[in-house]
Design an enzyme around this catalytic site. Structure first.
Site, mmCIF file in Angstrom:
data_model
loop_
_atom_site.group_PDB
_atom_site.id
_atom_site.type_symbol
_atom_site.label_atom_id
_atom_site.label_comp_id
_atom_site.label_asym_id
_atom_site.label_seq_id
_atom_site.Cartn_x
_atom_site.Cartn_y
_atom_site.Cartn_z
ATOM 1 C CG PHE A 98 -2.052 -0.961 1.120
ATOM 2 C CD1 PHE A 98 -3.349 -0.525 0.959
ATOM 3 C CD2 PHE A 98 -1.817 -2.334 1.177
ATOM 4 C CE1 PHE A 98 -4.400 -1.428 0.845
ATOM 5 C CE2 PHE A 98 -2.857 -3.250 1.075
ATOM 6 C CZ PHE A 98 -4.149 -2.792 0.901
ATOM 7 C CG ASP A 189 4.073 -2.123 6.708
ATOM 8 O OD1 ASP A 189 2.978 -2.596 6.344
ATOM 9 O OD2 ASP A 189 4.342 -1.856 7.900
ATOM 10 C CB VAL A 190 5.173 1.125 0.927
ATOM 11 C CG1 VAL A 190 4.916 2.373 1.788
ATOM 12 C CG2 VAL A 190 5.781 1.507 -0.424
ATOM 13 C CG HIS A 211 9.091 -6.151 16.123
ATOM 14 N ND1 HIS A 211 10.166 -5.332 16.399
ATOM 15 C CD2 HIS A 211 8.065 -5.324 15.745
ATOM 16 C CE1 HIS A 211 9.816 -4.068 16.207
ATOM 17 N NE2 HIS A 211 8.561 -4.038 15.795
ATOM 18 C CD GLU A 279 3.508 -4.908 15.066
ATOM 19 O OE1 GLU A 279 4.098 -4.843 13.965
ATOM 20 O OE2 GLU A 279 3.928 -4.353 16.108
ATOM 21 C CE LYS A 321 10.178 2.508 9.916
ATOM 22 N NZ LYS A 321 9.527 1.685 8.876
#
Length: 328
Positions: A98, A189-190, A211, A279, A321
Site C-alpha cells: 500500500f 509495508d512500503v 520483530h 499488528e 521513518k
C-alpha cells in the site's frame, strides 16, 4: 432479554457495516484483467523442504518452535535447492503493498526497484500496488513473468484507518484474483527496502516474521494489547511478530486478514482501538493459529538498531521513518 437484544443489535450493526464498507470499496477498486493464466492443478501443488533445513547451523539462535515450525536464518537453507524445487513446481507469488498519500513519493520507487532485484528472483511474481494516486506509480523494468498491477483505493485521513482497511482489501483481492492465480501471497509495508535475497526459502502455508526489537527480549516485555476490552487482548504469547511482513497460501492469508479486520471492526463498535492496531490483532491471530514458518529478523531489519544482533544478512530493511511528515 434486553442483554440478548443489545447483543443482536450490535451483531447486526457489525454485519451491516461490513457489507456497507465492502460495497464502497468494490466501487473504488479496479482489478486489472491481464493476469497470466495458470493451471489450477499446478496452483494446488505445494513445496515443503523443511526436512532439508540445517537446524544446527545457527546454535546461537532458536531455529525451531515448540510446535516444530522452522525459524529461518542464514546458513540454514540451500537457496539453489529451494529455487529449483519451486521452479519445477511452477510456484507463483503475489506481493501486496500500500502506497497511499505521501508514502508513494517517499518510498514506492525504492520498494519496487529493490523488490524486483531481490524478491523471489526467478519465480513468476505480480506486485499489487494499492494507491490513491495510480498515475504516480513509477515504471520499473521487470524480468519476464514479473508484473505490476495498480489498484486505486480511497485515502483516509487517519493512518490507523488505512492500516485497518488494508486487511479488508487484501481479503477481497485474494477472493477475487489471487486464489485463482497464485500459490502464495506476501503482504509488506512500503517503507522498506530489499537489500539481499528474499527468496523461496520464505514460502510456506502461514508465515510470520520476528520483530527485530523483541526477539531477544523476555516475553514480559512484548507489547501485546493488555486491554481486556479489546479483541486483540493477550495475556501471553509465543513470540512478538511484526505486521510489516506476513504471508502464506492464499487461504491462510485470507483467514488472517478476515480475522484482523472483523476483530478491529468489533473493537470500533465498542469504542476500542488496539494498542498497535492491525499488528496487535495479527499477534493474537498467530497465538491462536500457529504459523507454519517463522522468518528471522533478517527479513525485516532495522539498520539503526543500537545493539548487536544475530542477523548476518539483512535482507529487508526499514527505510528512514518520516512519521511527522507522512502521517499529517
Amino acid at each position: 432479554m434486553e442483554k440478548i437484544g443489545g447483543m443482536f443489535s450490535g451483531a447486526m450493526f457489525l454485519i451491516l457495516g461490513f457489507f456497507s464498507m465492502h460495497s464502497r470499496y468494490l466501487s473504488n477498486m479496479s482489478f486489472l484483467e491481464s493476469l497470466p493464466s495458470y493451471n489450477e492443478a499446478i496452483l494446488g501443488v505445494t513445496v515443503n523442504l523443511d526436512d532439508t533445513l540445517n537446524f544446527g547451523a545457527r546454535p546461537e539462535v532458536q531455529t525451531r518452535t515448540s510446535w516444530n515450525a522452522p525459524i529461518i536464518w542464514e546458513l540454514m537453507f540451500d537457496p539453489d535447492l529451494h529455487d529449483r524445487h519451486h521452479r519445477e513446481a511452477k510456484t507463483t507469488v503475489a506481493l501486496t503493498v500500500f502506497a497511499v498519500g505521501r508514502y508513494l513519493d517517499a518510498y514506492l520507487d525504492t520498494f519496487l526497484t529493490s523488490a524486483e532485484k531481490h524478491f523471489m528472483v526467478g519465480l513468476p511474481v505480480t506486485f499489487y500496488v494499492f494507491t490513491d494516486q495510480p498515475e504516480k506509480v513509477p515504471n520499473i523494468t521487470l524480468a519476464p513473468q514479473r508484473h505490476v498491477k495498480v489498484i486505486k483505493v480511497e485515502r483516509y485521513s487517519r493512518w490507523q484507518d488505512i492500516s485497518m482497511m488494508r486487511m479488508k482489501i487484501i481479503s477481497e483481492l485474494i477472493e477475487k484474483e489471487l486464489r485463482h492465480n497464485f500459490n502464495y501471497v506476501f503482504c509488506l509495508d512500503v517503507d522498506q527496502e530489499f537489500k539481499e535475497r528474499f527468496g523461496s526459502e520464505a514460502l510456506g502455508e502461514s508465515v510470520a516474521v520476528l520483530h527485530i526489537y523483541y526477539y531477544k527480549l523476555p516475553k514480559k516485555y512484548y507489547t501485546y494489547d493488555r486491554n481486556p476490552k479489546s479483541k486483540a487482548y493477550m495475556e501471553k504469547g509465543d513470540y512478538y511478530y511484526h505486521a510489516a511482513v506476513f504471508g502464506g497460501s492464499c487461504d491462510k492469508v485470507k483467514a488472517l486478514a478476515d480475522y484482523c479486520y472483523l476483530n478491529t471492526m468489533e473493537d470500533k463498535l465498542n469504542n476500542v482501538e488496539a494498542l498497535w492496531h492491525d499488528e496487535s490483532h495479527l499477534n493474537k491471530y498467530f497465538w491462536l493459529n500457529k504459523p507454519s514458518k517463522i522468518l528471522s529478523s533478517e527479513y525485516c531489519f532495522d539498520p539503526l538498531i543500537h545493539y548487536k544482533t544475530e542477523v548476518i544478512v539483512p535482507r529487508l530493511v526499514w527505510a528512514p521513518k518520516q512519521y511527522s511528515k507522512l502521517r499529517t
